[in-house]
Every structure is written in structure tokens, then in C-alpha cells.
Design a protein around this motif. Sequence first.
Motif, PDB file in Angstrom:
ATOM      1  N   LEU A 199       0.875  -1.175   0.000  1.00  0.00           N
ATOM      2  CA  LEU A 199       0.000   0.000   0.000  1.00  0.00           C
ATOM      3  C   LEU A 199       0.911   1.223   0.000  1.00  0.00           C
ATOM      4  O   LEU A 199       1.700   1.420   0.921  1.00  0.00           O
ATOM      5  N   ILE A 200       0.800   2.022  -1.070  1.00  0.00           N
ATOM      6  CA  ILE A 200       1.653   3.216  -1.191  1.00  0.00           C
ATOM      7  C   ILE A 200       0.786   4.438  -0.931  1.00  0.00           C
ATOM      8  O   ILE A 200      -0.175   4.705  -1.666  1.00  0.00           O
ATOM      9  N   VAL A 201       1.112   5.156   0.141  1.00  0.00           N
ATOM     10  CA  VAL A 201       0.306   6.321   0.510  1.00  0.00           C
ATOM     11  C   VAL A 201       1.229   7.516   0.768  1.00  0.00           C
ATOM     12  O   VAL A 201       1.907   7.576   1.783  1.00  0.00           O
ATOM     13  N   SER A 202       1.241   8.451  -0.195  1.00  0.00           N
ATOM     14  CA  SER A 202       2.133   9.603  -0.040  1.00  0.00           C
ATOM     15  C   SER A 202       1.343  10.881  -0.277  1.00  0.00           C
ATOM     16  O   SER A 202       0.114  10.864  -0.368  1.00  0.00           O
ATOM     17  N   GLY A 203       2.073  11.998  -0.398  1.00  0.00           N
ATOM     18  CA  GLY A 203       1.396  13.267  -0.621  1.00  0.00           C
ATOM     19  C   GLY A 203       0.832  13.376  -2.030  1.00  0.00           C
ATOM     20  O   GLY A 203      -0.134  14.099  -2.266  1.00  0.00           O
ATOM     21  N   GLY A 204       1.420  12.663  -2.972  1.00  0.00           N
ATOM     22  CA  GLY A 204       0.970  12.760  -4.359  1.00  0.00           C
ATOM     23  C   GLY A 204       0.353  11.480  -4.892  1.00  0.00           C
ATOM     24  O   GLY A 204      -0.208  11.480  -5.994  1.00  0.00           O
ATOM     25  N   HIS A 205       0.460  10.364  -4.156  1.00  0.00           N
ATOM     26  CA  HIS A 205       0.049   9.072  -4.710  1.00  0.00           C
ATOM     27  C   HIS A 205      -0.647   8.181  -3.692  1.00  0.00           C
ATOM     28  O   HIS A 205      -0.313   8.220  -2.514  1.00  0.00           O
ATOM     29  N   THR A 206      -1.576   7.397  -4.182  1.00  0.00           N
ATOM     30  CA  THR A 206      -2.201   6.352  -3.370  1.00  0.00           C
ATOM     31  C   THR A 206      -2.425   5.161  -4.288  1.00  0.00           C
ATOM     32  O   THR A 206      -3.193   5.251  -5.252  1.00  0.00           O
ATOM     33  N   ASN A 207      -1.705   4.091  -4.036  1.00  0.00           N
ATOM     34  CA  ASN A 207      -1.812   2.900  -4.875  1.00  0.00           C
ATOM     35  C   ASN A 207      -1.757   1.647  -4.016  1.00  0.00           C
ATOM     36  O   ASN A 207      -0.999   1.603  -3.053  1.00  0.00           O
ATOM     37  N   LEU A 208      -2.541   0.666  -4.421  1.00  0.00           N
ATOM     38  CA  LEU A 208      -2.399  -0.660  -3.829  1.00  0.00           C
ATOM     39  C   LEU A 208      -1.833  -1.536  -4.942  1.00  0.00           C
ATOM     40  O   LEU A 208      -2.439  -1.630  -6.023  1.00  0.00           O
ATOM     41  N   VAL A 209      -0.669  -2.126  -4.713  1.00  0.00           N
ATOM     42  CA  VAL A 209       0.008  -2.868  -5.791  1.00  0.00           C
ATOM     43  C   VAL A 209       0.502  -4.225  -5.304  1.00  0.00           C
ATOM     44  O   VAL A 209       0.766  -4.408  -4.105  1.00  0.00           O
ATOM     45  N   ILE A 210       0.650  -5.135  -6.248  1.00  0.00           N
ATOM     46  CA  ILE A 210       1.416  -6.352  -5.966  1.00  0.00           C
ATOM     47  C   ILE A 210       2.808  -6.097  -6.535  1.00  0.00           C
ATOM     48  O   ILE A 210       2.952  -5.767  -7.724  1.00  0.00           O
ATOM     49  N   VAL A 211       3.818  -6.199  -5.692  1.00  0.00           N
ATOM     50  CA  VAL A 211       5.206  -6.068  -6.163  1.00  0.00           C
ATOM     51  C   VAL A 211       5.596  -7.467  -6.625  1.00  0.00           C
ATOM     52  O   VAL A 211       5.912  -8.340  -5.820  1.00  0.00           O
ATOM     53  N   GLU A 212       5.507  -7.690  -7.943  1.00  0.00           N
ATOM     54  CA  GLU A 212       5.719  -9.044  -8.469  1.00  0.00           C
ATOM     55  C   GLU A 212       7.199  -9.408  -8.489  1.00  0.00           C
ATOM     56  O   GLU A 212       7.571 -10.562  -8.337  1.00  0.00           O
ATOM     57  N   ASP A 213       8.021  -8.386  -8.735  1.00  0.00           N
ATOM     58  CA  ASP A 213       9.484  -8.559  -8.726  1.00  0.00           C
ATOM     59  C   ASP A 213      10.054  -7.178  -8.435  1.00  0.00           C
ATOM     60  O   ASP A 213       9.293  -6.205  -8.367  1.00  0.00           O
ATOM     61  N   ALA A 253      -3.887  10.254  -0.435  1.00  0.00           N
ATOM     62  CA  ALA A 253      -4.163  10.170   1.009  1.00  0.00           C
ATOM     63  C   ALA A 253      -3.484  11.323   1.764  1.00  0.00           C
ATOM     64  O   ALA A 253      -4.117  12.004   2.583  1.00  0.00           O
ATOM     65  N   GLY A 254      -2.202  11.571   1.461  1.00  0.00           N
ATOM     66  CA  GLY A 254      -1.466  12.628   2.165  1.00  0.00           C
ATOM     67  C   GLY A 254      -2.050  14.005   1.883  1.00  0.00           C
ATOM     68  O   GLY A 254      -2.090  14.873   2.765  1.00  0.00           O
ATOM     69  N   GLU A 255      -2.518  14.163   0.643  1.00  0.00           N
ATOM     70  CA  GLU A 255      -3.132  15.438   0.243  1.00  0.00           C
ATOM     71  C   GLU A 255      -4.384  15.698   1.089  1.00  0.00           C
ATOM     72  O   GLU A 255      -4.630  16.828   1.529  1.00  0.00           O
ATOM     73  N   ALA A 256      -5.170  14.646   1.314  1.00  0.00           N
ATOM     74  CA  ALA A 256      -6.383  14.780   2.136  1.00  0.00           C
ATOM     75  C   ALA A 256      -6.008  15.172   3.567  1.00  0.00           C
ATOM     76  O   ALA A 256      -6.626  16.068   4.155  1.00  0.00           O
ATOM     77  N   SER A 260     -11.264   6.990  -2.797  1.00  0.00           N
ATOM     78  CA  SER A 260     -11.708   8.351  -3.112  1.00  0.00           C
ATOM     79  C   SER A 260     -11.756   9.116  -1.798  1.00  0.00           C
ATOM     80  O   SER A 260     -12.500   8.768  -0.889  1.00  0.00           O
ATOM     81  N   PHE A 261     -10.915  10.146  -1.712  1.00  0.00           N
ATOM     82  CA  PHE A 261     -10.823  10.890  -0.447  1.00  0.00           C
ATOM     83  C   PHE A 261     -11.553  12.228  -0.485  1.00  0.00           C
ATOM     84  O   PHE A 261     -11.647  12.903   0.532  1.00  0.00           O
ATOM     85  N   SER A 262     -12.076  12.598  -1.674  1.00  0.00           N
ATOM     86  CA  SER A 262     -12.677  13.933  -1.756  1.00  0.00           C
ATOM     87  C   SER A 262     -13.973  14.017  -0.948  1.00  0.00           C
ATOM     88  O   SER A 262     -14.293  15.067  -0.386  1.00  0.00           O
ATOM     89  N   GLY A 263     -14.717  12.894  -0.868  1.00  0.00           N
ATOM     90  CA  GLY A 263     -15.970  12.885  -0.102  1.00  0.00           C
ATOM     91  C   GLY A 263     -15.714  13.112   1.388  1.00  0.00           C
ATOM     92  O   GLY A 263     -16.417  13.881   2.050  1.00  0.00           O
ATOM     93  N   VAL A 264     -14.695  12.450   1.919  1.00  0.00           N
ATOM     94  CA  VAL A 264     -14.354  12.611   3.346  1.00  0.00           C
ATOM     95  C   VAL A 264     -13.932  14.054   3.596  1.00  0.00           C
ATOM     96  O   VAL A 264     -14.349  14.680   4.569  1.00  0.00           O
ATOM     97  N   LYS A 265     -13.095  14.536   2.673  1.00  0.00           N
ATOM     98  CA  LYS A 265     -12.586  15.905   2.829  1.00  0.00           C
ATOM     99  C   LYS A 265     -13.745  16.913   2.825  1.00  0.00           C
ATOM    100  O   LYS A 265     -13.819  17.784   3.693  1.00  0.00           O
ATOM    101  N   SER A 266     -14.684  16.765   1.861  1.00  0.00           N
ATOM    102  CA  SER A 266     -15.829  17.683   1.800  1.00  0.00           C
ATOM    103  C   SER A 266     -16.678  17.588   3.053  1.00  0.00           C
ATOM    104  O   SER A 266     -17.168  18.598   3.567  1.00  0.00           O
ATOM    105  N   ALA A 267     -16.862  16.358   3.552  1.00  0.00           N
ATOM    106  CA  ALA A 267     -17.674  16.176   4.766  1.00  0.00           C
ATOM    107  C   ALA A 267     -17.026  16.907   5.943  1.00  0.00           C
ATOM    108  O   ALA A 267     -17.721  17.515   6.762  1.00  0.00           O
TER     109      ALA A 267
END
Length: 342
Positions: free
Chosen positions: A138-152, A167-170, A215-222
Motif C-alpha cells: 500500500l503506497i500512501v504519499s502526498g501525491g500518490h495512493t496505490n495498492l500494488v502487488i510487487v511481483e518482482d 491520502a497525504g493530500e487529504a 476516493s478521499f474527496s468525499g471525506v474531505k468535503s464532509a
Amino acid sequence: MSSEKRKILAIETSCDETAAAVVENGRHVLSNIISSQIELHRLYGGVVPEIASRNHIERINQVIEQALKEAKVTLDDIDAVGVTYGPGLVGALLVGVAEAKAISYARNLPLVGVHHIEGHVSANYIEHPELEPPFLCLIVSGGHTNLVIVEDYGVFRILGTTRDDAAGEAFDKVARAIGLRYPGGPEIDKLSREGNPQAISFPRARVEGAPYDFSFSGVKSAVLNYINQQNMQGKDIPKADLAASFQQSVIAVLVEHTIKAAEEFQIHHVAIAGGVAANRGLRNAMQAACEEKNLRLYYPSPIYCTDNAAMIGAAAYYEYQKGVRHGWNLNAVPNLRLGEHV
Ligand code: KG4
Ligand code: ZN
């Protein structure tokens, strides 16, 4: 020098940290120098790209010199130069890329361009010698949010991504709305320890029909609506409860998606990466969920979660071992996609 011990000089200037490191064989950090510009950008409530570039150019040589000095090496001992070439702020990236090219040209050293997010994932290799692909990350930074399988090493299968804010932006936007300083993630993390995560109910960051997207915009708006309502009614904003409740609503979905993917794809090794991986609430919640499901969780120390060059040295080593060499035409690629090699 023995061929088993490859020392990489790594450079990272994609955002607001000017960083250089010397890393041996991708896992052993000999030095890790970070010159942070946070204080400068704080005045503006966020990163100002031109200020970032100007500060990188002022500091880069001293940072590299210090990295070599602390590692007790000279450029004669270095086997390759690794550098972040994307994604990030173009003017900021260009400083690191030009510096890396100049050093590799002058010293006739191989040049290895690194994807910044591959760097974040590779931060996990530094303190966990036993961790090898495949694993879930799970990659969660200021510019990116990705869930990945690191295959190699450097090979990613992207399962999910954010549809809007990272996520970090939120975290940063919500922090700003309640008057906390930039960057807001660590401030919310601290404040939320004094608050009740159940005090206010905020929506979860799920996306209908896309089990691994966020999607973090809904939480942020709330959160922003809640603040407006309180203000209109002349009521105080319970900042600690708000921070804890917001953080909880984000963490719940990050953990839920990660565990679901680990089960669906039968992966027993799970890692988290990126600035938000430093969040104490996320680390604790993910640890508890992984223990319950018998999964092994890995995360870097906080200093390797946020931007640094040691993680770039770790990623560069595995690219180097695969034979990746960049030419003199290497450029900054601000929108470089994960897994894309230019
Ligand atoms: O990985 P990073 O240093 O830079 C990017 O590649 O974007 O991540 C920076 C982000 C910022 O949004 C910052 O607020 C967030 O990571 N962050 C945190 C924490 N420490 C940094 N978010 C939540 N809790 C933290 N402890
Ligand atoms: Zn980063």
C-alpha cells in the motif's frame, strides 16, 4: 573493489527535500542526508515549486558532499549514480537529474533513473533484509495512493488507485482547514491521539464497484461541511475529535482494501510505503489487522517513509542489477507512471 559490494550514490529532489545517500547493495545505508525545505514552504501553506527548485540548486552540492563524507567514501568508491527522474515537480526534478548526469559524465559512472514511487516501495528493503518480492504494498504519499502487488523488483501490478486526492493530500487539506501547519499529516497524527475517533461520523473513502480504488474527496468535503456548520452555529470545533475521526475514516478503508487484496491474491507479506505510512494510527491498525489474518507486515522507520535518497539508492540498485542504464538524454518526467520506464 569486489563486485559483490555495489555502492550507489543516490539523489532525490522531486519535491521539497534535497536529499543524497550512499547505499550498498540496495539494503545497507552508509549515509542518508536530507535537507528539508519545509520551514520555507510553511509560510505559504504548501510547496511553492519555484522556491523548491531554487533551494535544490543552492543545496545539492553540499548535501552530496555530506553524504559522501558520512559514508566515508569518495566518488572513486561509487559504482553508479541513481536519481529520481519522476514523478514530481519538473523544476525540482531537473536539479537532481542534471546533477546526477554531471557526476556520472565527469566520473564515467553508470546513470540509473529511478521512479520516485518505486523508491518509496524499496524503502522497505532497507530495514527488512528478509523481504523480497512478491508482496503486497500500500503506497500512501502526498501525491500518490496505490495498492500494488510487487511481483518482482521494480515490477508492479496495480490493483487500485485514488480517483481524486492522494491520502497525504487529504490529510494536508483537512489539517489546513482546522488551522494546523504544513505538512498536515504529522500534525493530524499527533492531535488525533488526544481525540475520540468515534466522535464524528465521516464517510468512508470507498468507490462503488471498484474494490481496490480509493476516493478521499468525499471525506474531505464532509469535514469542510462539518466545520462550516459548527461555525454557522457559533460552536467551537473539537479539533482533536475531528482529527481522530477523520484519520480513522481514512485508515479504515486503507486497511480494509489491503487485507481484502491479501486474501484474494493469497499474499502473506504486506508492506506499506510513502509519507502517510509514518502515521501511527495506520501502522497500529494495519498491524492489528495483519496479526488477525496471520499476515506479516513490513513498514519503514518514519525517516525512510517520507522523502529521502536512501530509498532511491535501494531502488536504483535493483534496476542497476537488471542492467538498466540511462543515457545522456535522461530528462525529468513529471507524470511518470508507476512501472513505466522512459
Ligand atoms: O512521501 P512523501 O514524503 O512525499 C510524496 O512523495 O508525496 O509524503 C508526504 C505526505 C504529506 O502529505 C504528509 O502530510 C504526509 O505524507 N505525512 C503523514 C505523516 N507524515 C507525513 N500523514 C499522516 N501521518 C503522518 N505521520
Ligand atoms: Zn515521496
